[in-house]
Design an enzyme around this catalytic site. Structure first.
Site, short mmCIF file in Angstrom:
data_model
loop_
_atom_site.label_atom_id
_atom_site.label_comp_id
_atom_site.label_asym_id
_atom_site.label_seq_id
_atom_site.Cartn_x
_atom_site.Cartn_y
_atom_site.Cartn_z
N LYS A 1 0.49 -1.02 0.10
CA LYS A 1 0.35 -0.25 -0.34
C LYS A 1 0.63 1.19 -0.03
CE LYS A 1 -3.86 1.42 2.16
NZ LYS A 1 -5.68 0.57 2.33
N GLU B 1 -19.61 -6.04 9.39
CA GLU B 1 -20.15 -5.38 10.21
C GLU B 1 -21.87 -6.16 10.85
OE1 GLU B 1 -18.36 -2.46 7.95
OE2 GLU B 1 -19.66 -4.10 7.16
N ARG C 1 -25.50 -2.43 7.27
CA ARG C 1 -25.43 -3.63 6.75
C ARG C 1 -25.61 -3.98 7.45
NH1 ARG C 1 -19.88 -4.13 4.35
NH2 ARG C 1 -20.95 -5.53 2.33
#
Length: 620
Positions: free
Chosen positions: A279, A364, A392
């Site tokens: 990253k 979640e 969600r």
């Protein structure tokens, strides 16, 4: 520049292989320079440059389909499909989205914004392709973080049944699934996908099966083969599911990526390619601080330092400070995040109370049911989550928390308009979907002090409760009004006659500004801080209806199922005489752009609110 040669999809194929490193460098330089001005997701895009190049070299777009999980790593994809000019207005109102958008380009095969969705969507495209007798390649790209979401495994379970090609690319930029990386693994991956190997393997299995003891022998060979693979192949979890595993592959070696993607295309089943990337690759500040450059504000290219210096505390900062104090006072308080300790402000809590902090990954649904279990066990769980991501877990809130009336606290950050990330991230539905659930209680603070007071109220509350607060600088006005938080009670700020403004959370500030303008027109105006959205303060509504001809509700939420609708329903049932005007976000998705500009466009800024109130008043 090599980038000058790329004006439309598939132009990358004109680039000589010897120039791939130079092209990757140009792309990184372009992204850093552009995002330093507009802001956006930098780290994830820098890490996926060569991977994206390889996909575009092997595939033919838009016929072939790439589904980007989350989609914030799709900038290189946009660049390679001829949208270079769009970066001038990236994430700006009316400009190019920071996520894939089908309406933006035929090369964007599926709109994404939330995680763990790409394999499911890709599998759907595969099935649609086969049922319609079409012939194209489908690739789903998913990050290692998104694999913590259960939906990804549900999709993998179904993908394992395929007898047709489907490529899944695991972009691993954080943790390696296995340490078994080396020559043997590379060798096996090469021979297992070669045409010669596949032909010989299928021929041997077919011949043995037709003998007297064929099936037991085949089963024995497979057991021995799998035992060997357990020793030398890192992806046995996927292999055991029935998905061919290839890798790990260096995610910054374009030629190697091209080879393995071509190998994967030859398979008549689901194939997972494990790609190792870094990253922030190529930009030292992003490599050193990847979290800071996940979603970056405009910054100085030389130093990586944000151009806009942070001055006042935001609501996330206030939440972080109060959680530290509450954690010190009460050892029953525990905190939960779904892979966002920095974004939600729980980083400090995690360091101070590591045993009472839980990062469950991008999951979640699990976070909410896990919190329900903690509450059933006698603890006080605080689930810190962004508004658009909490939706969600609607079923888990309803089924696991609220049916049992468990004291779970939902700290809902980024409620209301969030701006540049657009439709998938605007937190404009939480009041509606939470209000529909029995036993759920909802409140919203008018300023930074009230957020502190509401959190203290919530941890002592014996039922599910949600506190929603916006992104950005915490309002420090109306400091003189700090009445104790009482269950289901609104707070009277200024009481006059004629017009009453009944505002929720962030809209109290807007209502305060509108009130001053109305008074400048000679109109008297009451201002009430609603505090609670559920239950609404029915006594206050009746009180306002007795002394006012017009009641104006204000909320940063869609109209359907929101606070204004609840007030109007109560007023109709009681046949209250006052007219009700609801200031809300229209029942539609709101695109990306500056928050203040979006407020003006959808009519919840102070200018438009004042104008609407005056029009309603004059019609009375």
């Amino acid at each position: 520049m090599l980038l000058d040669q790329i004006k439309q999809p598939n132009d990358i194929k004109k680039i000589s292989p010897r120039d791939y490193p130079a092209l990757a460098a140009e792309i990184r330089e372009f992204l850093v320079n552009k995002i330093s001005v507009t802001g956006g997701h930098l780290g994830s895009n820098l890490g996926a440059v060569e991977l994206t190049m390889a996909l575009h070299l092997v595939l033919d777009l838009p016929q072939d389909k790439i589904v980007w999980d989350v989609g914030h790593q799709s900038y290189t994809h946009k660049l390679l499909t001829g949208r270079r000019e769009g970066f001038e207005h990236l994430r700006k109102y009316g400009g190019m989205s920071g996520f894939p958008k089908r309406k933006e380009s035929e090369c964007d095969s599926f709109d994404t914004g939330h995680s763990s969705t790409s394999i499911s969507a890709g599998l759907g495209l595969v099935k649609a392709r086969d049922l319609r007798g079409e012939d194209y390649t489908v690739v789903s790209v998913i990050g290692d973080g998104s694999l913590t979401g259960g939906m990804a495994y549900e999709a993998l379970n179904n993908a394992a049944r395929l007898e047709t090609n489907f490529i899944i690319i695991l972009n691993d930029n954080n943790m390696s699934i296995s340490e078994n990386v080396g020559g043997v693994s590379k060798y096996l991956n090469n021979i297992r996908t070669s045409n010669a190997y596949l032909d010989v393997k299928d021929g041997i299995y077919y011949a043995i099966r037709n003998t007297r003891y064929g099936e037991p022998v085949v089963a024995g060979i497979r057991r021995a083969k799998n035992s060997l693979k357990q020793l030398v192949i890192p992806g046995m979890m996927f292999e055991d599911m029935g998905i061919t595993y290839l890798g790990p592959v260096d995610g910054h070696d374009t030629a190697a990526l091209v080879r393995v993607i071509r190998e994967a295309k030859r398979r008549k089943n689901a194939v997972l390619i494990h790609v190792l990337t870094k990253k922030g690759k190529g930009y030292p500040p992003a490599e050193k601080h990847p979290a800071r450059f996940h979603g970056a504000e405009p910054f100085d290219v030389q130093t990586g330092v944000p151009l806009k210096k942070k001055m006042k505390a935001n609501y996330t900062d206030i939440f972080s400070t109060v959680m530290m104090k509450l954690g010190q006072r009460n050892d029953r308080i525990v905190a939960i995040t779904a892979a966002m300790p920095d974004g939600t402000g729980l980083k400090r809590f995690s360091h101070a109370y590591p045993d009472r902090f839980f990062d469950v990954g991008i999951a979640e649904q699990h976070a909410v049911t896990f919190a329900a279990g903690l509450a059933a066990g006698g603890l006080r769980p605080v689930v810190a989550v962004y508004s658009s991501f909490l939706q969600r877990a609607y079923d888990q809130i309803l089924h696991d928390v609220c049916i049992q009336n468990l004291p779970v606290i939902f700290a809902i950050d980024r409620a209301g308009l969030v701006g540049s990330d657009g439709e998938t991230h605007q937190g404009i539905f939480d009041l509606s979907y939470l209000s529909s659930i029995p036993n759920m209680h909802i409140c919203a603070p008018k300023n930074k002090w009230e957020l502190s007071d509401m959190l203290k109220f919530a941890v002592a509350f014996e039922a599910p409760i949600a506190i929603r607060y916006p992104r950005g600088e915490a309002y420090d006005g109306l400091a003189q009004f700090r009445a104790p938080v009482e269950y289901g009670k609104a707070e009277m700020l200024y009481e006059e006659e004629g017009i009453a403004l009944l505002a929720v959370g962030s809209m109290v500030k807007t209502a305060e500004a509108a009130r001053l303008r109305l008074k400048g027109r000679g109109l008297s105006c009451t201002l009430v801080n609603a505090r609670f959205v559920k239950p609404v303060d029915e006594e206050m509504i009746e009180r306002l209806a007795r002394g006012h001809r017009l009641i104006v509700t204000l909320e940063e939420n869609v109209a359907s199922g929101g606070f204004g609708e609840r007030v109007r329903t109560f007023a109709d049932e009681k046949e209250l005489p006052a007219q009700i005007l609801s200031v809300t976000i229209p029942d539609e998705y709101v695109e990306h752009g500056n928050v203040e500009l979006l407020k003006k466009e959808i009519g919840i800024d102070e200018d438009t609110v004042t104008k609407r109130i005056l029009e309603a008043w004059e019609q009375k």
